[in-house]
Design an enzyme around this catalytic site. Structure first.
Site, PDB file in Angstrom:
ATOM      1  N   PHE A  29     -15.456   4.183   6.688  1.00 31.00           N
ATOM      2  CA  PHE A  29     -14.091   4.547   6.307  1.00 31.00           C
ATOM      3  C   PHE A  29     -13.828   4.419   4.809  1.00 31.00           C
ATOM      4  O   PHE A  29     -12.689   4.599   4.365  1.00 31.00           O
ATOM      5  CB  PHE A  29     -13.082   3.697   7.088  1.00 31.00           C
ATOM      6  CG  PHE A  29     -13.257   2.205   6.917  1.00 31.00           C
ATOM      7  CD1 PHE A  29     -12.769   1.546   5.804  1.00 31.00           C
ATOM      8  CD2 PHE A  29     -13.914   1.456   7.889  1.00 31.00           C
ATOM      9  CE1 PHE A  29     -12.927   0.180   5.640  1.00 31.00           C
ATOM     10  CE2 PHE A  29     -14.075   0.075   7.733  1.00 31.00           C
ATOM     11  CZ  PHE A  29     -13.586  -0.556   6.610  1.00 31.00           C
ATOM     12  N   THR A  40      -5.315  -6.690  10.949  1.00 25.95           N
ATOM     13  CA  THR A  40      -5.649  -5.439  10.242  1.00 25.95           C
ATOM     14  C   THR A  40      -5.166  -4.221  11.034  1.00 25.95           C
ATOM     15  O   THR A  40      -4.594  -3.288  10.473  1.00 25.95           O
ATOM     16  CB  THR A  40      -7.178  -5.352  10.054  1.00 25.95           C
ATOM     17  OG1 THR A  40      -7.638  -6.570   9.470  1.00 25.95           O
ATOM     18  CG2 THR A  40      -7.547  -4.183   9.162  1.00 25.95           C
ATOM     19  N   ARG A  67       2.596  -5.863   9.427  1.00 21.09           N
ATOM     20  CA  ARG A  67       1.844  -4.733   9.980  1.00 21.09           C
ATOM     21  C   ARG A  67       2.390  -4.297  11.341  1.00 21.09           C
ATOM     22  O   ARG A  67       2.403  -3.098  11.644  1.00 21.09           O
ATOM     23  CB  ARG A  67       0.358  -5.085  10.038  1.00 21.09           C
ATOM     24  CG  ARG A  67      -0.289  -5.004   8.635  1.00 21.09           C
ATOM     25  CD  ARG A  67      -1.650  -5.608   8.605  1.00 21.09           C
ATOM     26  NE  ARG A  67      -2.393  -5.282   7.387  1.00 21.09           N
ATOM     27  CZ  ARG A  67      -3.501  -5.907   7.007  1.00 21.09           C
ATOM     28  NH1 ARG A  67      -3.983  -6.904   7.734  1.00 21.09           N
ATOM     29  NH2 ARG A  67      -4.124  -5.554   5.904  1.00 21.09           N
ATOM     30  N   LYS A 118       0.817  -1.214   0.000  1.00 18.77           N
ATOM     31  CA  LYS A 118       0.000   0.000   0.000  1.00 18.77           C
ATOM     32  C   LYS A 118       0.863   1.281   0.000  1.00 18.77           C
ATOM     33  O   LYS A 118       2.067   1.232   0.284  1.00 18.77           O
ATOM     34  CB  LYS A 118      -0.935  -0.028   1.214  1.00 18.77           C
ATOM     35  CG  LYS A 118      -1.984  -1.146   1.150  1.00 18.77           C
ATOM     36  CD  LYS A 118      -2.948  -1.051   2.332  1.00 18.77           C
ATOM     37  CE  LYS A 118      -4.026  -2.124   2.258  1.00 18.77           C
ATOM     38  NZ  LYS A 118      -5.002  -2.004   3.379  1.00 18.77           N
ATOM     39  N   ASN A 161      -2.079   0.550   6.656  1.00 11.53           N
ATOM     40  CA  ASN A 161      -1.549  -0.678   7.242  1.00 11.53           C
ATOM     41  C   ASN A 161      -0.696  -1.513   6.282  1.00 11.53           C
ATOM     42  O   ASN A 161      -0.612  -2.725   6.408  1.00 11.53           O
ATOM     43  CB  ASN A 161      -2.675  -1.487   7.892  1.00 11.53           C
ATOM     44  CG  ASN A 161      -3.721  -1.936   6.898  1.00 11.53           C
ATOM     45  OD1 ASN A 161      -3.594  -1.673   5.700  1.00 11.53           O
ATOM     46  ND2 ASN A 161      -4.736  -2.622   7.378  1.00 11.53           N
ATOM     47  N   TYR A 188     -12.462  -2.217  -3.740  1.00 12.02           N
ATOM     48  CA  TYR A 188     -12.976  -2.217  -2.367  1.00 12.02           C
ATOM     49  C   TYR A 188     -14.501  -2.076  -2.321  1.00 12.02           C
ATOM     50  O   TYR A 188     -15.047  -1.671  -1.287  1.00 12.02           O
ATOM     51  CB  TYR A 188     -12.317  -1.104  -1.553  1.00 12.02           C
ATOM     52  CG  TYR A 188     -10.947  -1.473  -1.013  1.00 12.02           C
ATOM     53  CD1 TYR A 188     -10.776  -2.542  -0.130  1.00 12.02           C
ATOM     54  CD2 TYR A 188      -9.821  -0.739  -1.363  1.00 12.02           C
ATOM     55  CE1 TYR A 188      -9.536  -2.877   0.382  1.00 12.02           C
ATOM     56  CE2 TYR A 188      -8.558  -1.077  -0.851  1.00 12.02           C
ATOM     57  CZ  TYR A 188      -8.433  -2.139   0.020  1.00 12.02           C
ATOM     58  OH  TYR A 188      -7.196  -2.475   0.534  1.00 12.02           O
ATOM     59  N   ARG A 202      -1.693 -13.984   5.075  1.00 13.25           N
ATOM     60  CA  ARG A 202      -2.352 -13.211   6.132  1.00 13.25           C
ATOM     61  C   ARG A 202      -1.634 -13.366   7.478  1.00 13.25           C
ATOM     62  O   ARG A 202      -1.605 -12.439   8.278  1.00 13.25           O
ATOM     63  CB  ARG A 202      -3.841 -13.551   6.195  1.00 13.25           C
ATOM     64  CG  ARG A 202      -4.560 -12.978   4.960  1.00 13.25           C
ATOM     65  CD  ARG A 202      -6.047 -13.165   4.968  1.00 13.25           C
ATOM     66  NE  ARG A 202      -6.735 -12.388   5.971  1.00 13.25           N
ATOM     67  CZ  ARG A 202      -7.242 -11.164   5.777  1.00 13.25           C
ATOM     68  NH1 ARG A 202      -7.098 -10.554   4.605  1.00 13.25           N
ATOM     69  NH2 ARG A 202      -7.881 -10.553   6.731  1.00 13.25           N
ATOM     70  N   GLU A 242      -9.452 -11.226  -7.423  1.00 19.34           N
ATOM     71  CA  GLU A 242      -8.557 -10.069  -7.286  1.00 19.34           C
ATOM     72  C   GLU A 242      -7.370 -10.175  -8.251  1.00 19.34           C
ATOM     73  O   GLU A 242      -6.954  -9.172  -8.835  1.00 19.34           O
ATOM     74  CB  GLU A 242      -8.087  -9.963  -5.829  1.00 19.34           C
ATOM     75  CG  GLU A 242      -9.238  -9.586  -4.902  1.00 19.34           C
ATOM     76  CD  GLU A 242      -8.885  -9.598  -3.420  1.00 19.34           C
ATOM     77  OE1 GLU A 242      -7.729  -9.918  -3.065  1.00 19.34           O
ATOM     78  OE2 GLU A 242      -9.779  -9.271  -2.612  1.00 19.34           O
ATOM     79  N   HIS A 250      -2.249  -5.326   1.644  1.00 15.38           N
ATOM     80  CA  HIS A 250      -3.525  -6.032   1.496  1.00 15.38           C
ATOM     81  C   HIS A 250      -3.215  -7.476   1.158  1.00 15.38           C
ATOM     82  O   HIS A 250      -2.236  -7.751   0.450  1.00 15.38           O
ATOM     83  CB  HIS A 250      -4.353  -5.435   0.347  1.00 15.38           C
ATOM     84  CG  HIS A 250      -5.417  -6.379  -0.150  1.00 15.38           C
ATOM     85  ND1 HIS A 250      -6.632  -6.495   0.469  1.00 15.38           N
ATOM     86  CD2 HIS A 250      -5.415  -7.298  -1.151  1.00 15.38           C
ATOM     87  CE1 HIS A 250      -7.342  -7.441  -0.151  1.00 15.38           C
ATOM     88  NE2 HIS A 250      -6.619  -7.930  -1.135  1.00 15.38           N
TER      89      HIS A 250
END
Ligand code: ATP
Ligand code: MG
Length: 140
Positions: free
Chosen positions: A59, A93, A104, A11, A114, A51, A87, A128, A117
């Site tokens: 948010f 998150t 993270r 990100k 964060n 998203y 993950r 995706e 993704h």
């Protein structure tokens, strides 16, 4: 155990702080192979589409503004149980809740910024990956 593919985004908070390589090292050290990768500038339309599942969340606007604020690196990762493994390597998150050693925990600024993704299921991983890559770009 199963060989899987998952989708990852580095990100804007991470690309901005020159952490692309540091994030990739965590992924590779965690046993995942990068089989496709490109640095891109997301458009608002592309980010909103990606998203869309969060479009009713409070948010959402902030999330889209953030995701288009700087370039991102989109990647396809392959490995044993890659969806869950990625993950685990990413951490929770909210970085305050993330385990030590996760991306993270070490790099994220807050729950919004964060750093990464990762797809949350094999089904979403396929969707995706196809949202960002054509077959010729995923080279194994
Ligand atoms: P991602 O989908 O980015 O991998 P995730 O699956 O851990 O993250 P989601 O619940 O899918 O978390 O939320 C998507 C993204 O929306 C989060 O990564 C974060 O950037 C942002 N987000 C989630 N909850 C909040 C919140 N309470 N405030 C601000 N941003 C949030
Ligand atoms: Mg998610």
């Amino acid at each position: 155990m199963a060989l899987q593919r998952t989708f990852s985004i580095i990100k804007p908070d991470a690309t901005r702080r020159n952490l692309t390589g540091a994030v990739i090292k965590k992924l590779e050290d965690g046993g995942l192979r990068i089989i496709a990768s490109k640095r891109i500038q997301l458009t608002r339309e592309k980010a909103e589409g990606f998203y869309a599942v969060h479009s009713e969340r409070p948010f959402f606007g902030e999330l889209v503004d953030f995701m288009i604020s700087e370039p991102v690196v989109v990647q396809v990762l392959e490995g044993e149980n890659a969806v869950a493994r990625n993950r685990e390597i990413m951490g929770a998150t909210n970085p305050e809740e993330a385990d030590a050693g996760t991306i993270r925990k070490e790099f994220a600024i807050d729950i919004g910024e964060n750093s990464v993704h990762g797809s949350d299921s094999l089904e979403n991983a396929k969707i995706e990956i196809e949202y960002f890559f054509n077959d010729a770009e995923v080279v194994g």
